[in-house]
Scaffold this motif. Structure first.
Motif, mmCIF file in Angstrom:
data_model
loop_
_atom_site.group_PDB
_atom_site.id
_atom_site.type_symbol
_atom_site.label_atom_id
_atom_site.label_comp_id
_atom_site.label_asym_id
_atom_site.label_seq_id
_atom_site.Cartn_x
_atom_site.Cartn_y
_atom_site.Cartn_z
ATOM 1 N N VAL A 86 -43.745 121.338 23.505
ATOM 2 C CA VAL A 86 -44.772 121.768 22.555
ATOM 3 C C VAL A 86 -45.972 120.832 22.583
ATOM 4 C CG1 VAL A 86 -45.257 122.309 20.150
ATOM 5 C CG2 VAL A 86 -43.012 122.791 21.089
ATOM 6 N N VAL A 94 -37.905 116.143 24.830
ATOM 7 C CA VAL A 94 -39.202 115.525 24.538
ATOM 8 C C VAL A 94 -40.221 116.559 24.082
ATOM 9 C CG1 VAL A 94 -41.098 114.194 25.530
ATOM 10 C CG2 VAL A 94 -38.768 113.830 26.331
ATOM 11 N N GLU A 114 -49.794 122.139 22.951
ATOM 12 C CA GLU A 114 -50.870 121.699 22.092
ATOM 13 C C GLU A 114 -51.983 121.021 22.874
ATOM 14 O OE1 GLU A 114 -49.048 120.111 18.061
ATOM 15 O OE2 GLU A 114 -49.897 118.583 19.323
ATOM 16 N N PHE A 151 -45.250 123.474 10.543
ATOM 17 C CA PHE A 151 -44.175 123.627 11.529
ATOM 18 C C PHE A 151 -43.855 125.106 11.710
ATOM 19 C CE2 PHE A 151 -39.802 123.489 13.126
ATOM 20 C CZ PHE A 151 -39.874 122.462 14.060
ATOM 21 N N LYS A 155 -39.116 116.914 17.026
ATOM 22 C CA LYS A 155 -38.201 116.084 16.234
ATOM 23 C C LYS A 155 -38.966 115.182 15.269
ATOM 24 C CE LYS A 155 -36.468 114.140 19.874
ATOM 25 N NZ LYS A 155 -37.215 114.834 20.948
ATOM 26 N N THR A 156 -39.952 114.495 15.806
ATOM 27 C CA THR A 156 -40.725 113.598 14.947
ATOM 28 C C THR A 156 -41.431 114.392 13.851
ATOM 29 O OG1 THR A 156 -41.030 112.025 16.750
ATOM 30 C CG2 THR A 156 -42.597 111.894 14.930
ATOM 31 N N LEU A 177 -40.448 118.467 21.418
ATOM 32 C CA LEU A 177 -40.010 119.726 20.805
ATOM 33 C C LEU A 177 -40.080 119.714 19.281
ATOM 34 C CD1 LEU A 177 -36.963 120.743 23.036
ATOM 35 C CD2 LEU A 177 -39.355 121.399 23.213
ATOM 36 N N TYR A 205 -47.814 116.033 9.803
ATOM 37 C CA TYR A 205 -46.516 116.634 10.081
ATOM 38 C C TYR A 205 -45.819 117.082 8.797
ATOM 39 C CZ TYR A 205 -46.963 114.744 14.820
ATOM 40 O OH TYR A 205 -47.386 114.454 16.098
ATOM 41 N N ASN A 264 -35.605 126.655 16.850
ATOM 42 C CA ASN A 264 -35.582 125.497 15.947
ATOM 43 C C ASN A 264 -35.206 125.844 14.514
ATOM 44 O OD1 ASN A 264 -37.883 126.639 14.751
ATOM 45 N ND2 ASN A 264 -39.267 125.474 16.062
ATOM 46 N N LYS A 289 -51.946 126.416 15.628
ATOM 47 C CA LYS A 289 -52.786 125.248 15.912
ATOM 48 C C LYS A 289 -54.254 125.663 15.985
ATOM 49 C CE LYS A 289 -49.284 122.510 16.565
ATOM 50 N NZ LYS A 289 -48.913 121.342 15.802
ATOM 51 N N ILE A 347 -46.996 129.120 17.813
ATOM 52 C CA ILE A 347 -47.454 127.734 17.659
ATOM 53 C C ILE A 347 -48.921 127.621 18.066
ATOM 54 C CG2 ILE A 347 -47.201 125.377 18.555
ATOM 55 C CD1 ILE A 347 -44.166 125.886 18.704
HETATM 56 P P1 ADP Z 1 -40.634 114.996 19.668
HETATM 57 O O1 ADP Z 1 -40.582 113.970 18.586
HETATM 58 O O2 ADP Z 1 -39.459 115.916 19.647
HETATM 59 O O3 ADP Z 1 -40.876 114.439 21.018
HETATM 60 P P2 ADP Z 1 -42.988 115.833 18.253
HETATM 61 O O4 ADP Z 1 -42.410 116.039 16.906
HETATM 62 O O5 ADP Z 1 -43.787 114.612 18.461
HETATM 63 O O6 ADP Z 1 -41.864 115.962 19.369
HETATM 64 O O7 ADP Z 1 -43.848 117.132 18.601
HETATM 65 C C1 ADP Z 1 -44.850 117.130 19.608
HETATM 66 C C2 ADP Z 1 -46.044 117.897 19.118
HETATM 67 O O8 ADP Z 1 -45.721 119.265 19.034
HETATM 68 C C3 ADP Z 1 -46.474 117.474 17.729
HETATM 69 O O9 ADP Z 1 -47.873 117.453 17.668
HETATM 70 C C4 ADP Z 1 -45.920 118.555 16.828
HETATM 71 O O10 ADP Z 1 -46.746 118.765 15.717
HETATM 72 C C5 ADP Z 1 -45.910 119.749 17.726
HETATM 73 N N1 ADP Z 1 -44.808 120.672 17.421
HETATM 74 C C6 ADP Z 1 -43.547 120.647 17.904
HETATM 75 N N2 ADP Z 1 -42.809 121.654 17.429
HETATM 76 C C7 ADP Z 1 -43.615 122.358 16.621
HETATM 77 C C8 ADP Z 1 -43.447 123.545 15.820
HETATM 78 N N3 ADP Z 1 -42.276 124.199 15.779
HETATM 79 N N4 ADP Z 1 -44.501 123.980 15.118
HETATM 80 C C9 ADP Z 1 -45.673 123.328 15.162
HETATM 81 N N5 ADP Z 1 -45.909 122.226 15.886
HETATM 82 C C10 ADP Z 1 -44.904 121.733 16.617
#
Ligand code: ADP
Ligand code: MG
Length: 433
Positions: A297, A138, A301, A105, A142-143, A140, A100, A111, A273, A269
């Motif tokens: 997202v 969920v 994926e 990203f 954040k993590t 999207l 990450y 975003n 990927k 995205i």
């Molecule tokens: P959240 O924490 O909001 O639930 P995550 O950060 O875990 O979401 O994201 C879920 C998946 O989607 C992860 O594998 C992340 O890498 C991917 N992802 C989300 N937004 C993007 C983005 N803008 N570009 C690339 N990958 C993304």
């Protein structure tokens, strides 16, 4: 024994899932209560770990009564074994997932504000926006985004003390520190951080002493101009059951939201990927996926990973026909039933609770309440028997289910907000199954 395990796994996951994901999986050996499981490549390992993390060990236990842990071995790479428990630690710097980063990203209108804020914070920790509060639904990103901040900072300034954790982990460590009389160490650890990344803060709701401790940690770091980044599935105002003083702290810096991505961003995205996985993704297939998976997202994926796994075995290129075959569940299906899984997911999403908690025996107020609502909706929308419903919610008996349904029925009459919430969940389930 492996044959038997596979038969039970097949029943649990259904035939088509089994064919794709489990039929190429082999048991190599069992040593010291560790099962060595061979998978064709890492798509399989990732997918099984994400979707059925304990299915093999559970089934093994079911048959033999012995606890085992599972170690996946990727065909032809005996040396790169990774066991489920070790995976999370060890490799990661300061608990950060190295995948990450800002580079991986994809930025779009939905975003870009959160992304820009995160980047500024990463370039200037403690001095740009403090705290940075990122919220959104969920899956999207954040993590991903808050981890990217940590990775960026550690790249530039490896000497900084960066900590990433979810609010649940914080709660867990806090409770364990109290139990083992380790509070001084706990405080020393958290109050001396340079960068504190706290994921999913909404799970701190209702936990008063954890909130109190977090409040003091926050103040201490803030007063020393140490960076705090917080994520949540909703804005501070909408997190119920947290103290006002904590809520107001969350809003002291910058609040940035992440919205579901537009179609262009979803396409971007997918291409990104695909590039990272080294596969060729035709335009029509990308469009097929992006136009069907809209609000998450992670699921976007997931569809791509499924395709990748499939072609890694068949050694064929990705085509539209193949995509339609492998991603059947994305095709519209009028008769698709509303399942208990969908209901549990929808209720938990609406209330900010973990699905596995609702399926567990946990009894905290929020979880018990969510469970009752989900039972009520399940009774209403499915033909499942009371026993089946109870079973799906941590093994409750049918009397408990009846009681829950009656109680929600009564509460709904008195509580307009509850009635609205339930109606909106039901509507959502009926619309986009
Ligand atoms: P959240 O924490 O909001 O639930 P995550 O950060 O875990 O979401 O994201 C879920 C998946 O989607 C992860 O594998 C992340 O890498 C991917 N992802 C989300 N937004 C993007 C983005 N803008 N570009 C690339 N990958 C993304
Ligand atoms: Mg997350």
């Amino acid at each position: 024994i492996w044959q038997k395990i596979l038969e039970i796994v097949a029943q649990k996951v259904g035939e088509s899932t089994f064919e794709l994901w489990f039929s190429p999986v082999k048991l190599l050996d069992i040593k010291n209560s560790e099962a060595f499981i061979e998978v064709p490549n890492r798509f399989f390992k990732d997918w099984i770990e994400d979707n059925f993390p304990s299915i093999i060990s559970d089934t093994f236990y079911q048959i033999t009564g012995n606890q085992i842990s599972v170690r996946y071995i990727i065909t032809g790479k005996e040396h790169e074994t990774v066991s489920t428990g070790e995976k999370k630690q060890g490799l990661k710097r300061g608990n950060l997932n190295p995948k990450y980063t800002f580079n991986t990203f994809v930025v779009g209108p939905s975003n870009q504000f959160a992304h820009a804020a995160a980047l500024r914070v990463a370039e200037n920790p403690g001095f740009a926006y403090n705290p940075l509060f990122i919220y959104g639904g969920v899956g999207l990103g954040k993590t991903h985004l808050i981890t990217a901040i940590g990775n960026y900072i550690l790249d530039k300034k490896p000497e900084l003390n960066v900590c990433y954790m979810s609010s649940e982990q914080f709660t867990g460590e806090f409770v364990s520190a109290i139990r083992h009389e380790k509070m001084p160490e706990f405080r020393q650890k958290y109050r001396t951080l340079d960068v504190f990344l706290v994921d999913d803060i909404q799970f701190i709701a209702g936990k008063d002493s954890t909130q109190e401790e977090f409040f003091h940690t926050f103040n201490e770091l803030y007063s020393k101009q140490k960076q705090i980044v917080i994520s949540s599935d909703r804005p501070p105002m909408e997190i119920s059951d947290i103290t006002d003083r904590l809520r107001s702290r969350f809003g002291m810096g910058l609040i940035a939201d992440i919205q579901p991505p537009e179609i262009e961003t979803r396409l971007a995205i997918l291409y990104k990927k695909a590039e990272l996985e080294g596969v060729q993704l035709p335009e029509d297939v990308a469009y097929f996926i992006a136009s069907r998976v809209k609000s998450n997202v992670r699921e976007l994926e997931g569809s791509l990973i499924k395709l990748c796994a499939y072609i890694s075995i068949t050694k064929t290129p990705i085509t539209m026909d193949l995509a339609k075959h492998v991603l059947k569940d994305l095709l519209p299906d009028e008769n698709k039933p509303i399942t208990i899984d969908l209901i549990q997911k929808a209720v938990c999403e609406a209330l900010g609770i973990r699905v596995h908690d609702v399926k567990s025996k946990k009894r905290t107020k929020e979880i018990a309440n969510a469970r009752k609502i989900a039972m009520y909706i399940t009774k209403k929308l499915t033909n499942l028997s009371l026993a089946e419903i109870g079973n799906a919610f941590g093994g409750k008996d049918h009397a408990t289910v009846i009681y829950a349904c009656k109680q929600i029925e009564k509460d709904k009459e008195k509580d307009e907000a509850l009635a609205k919430l339930i109606d909106s969940i039901i509507r959502k389930l009926q619309e986009n199954k």
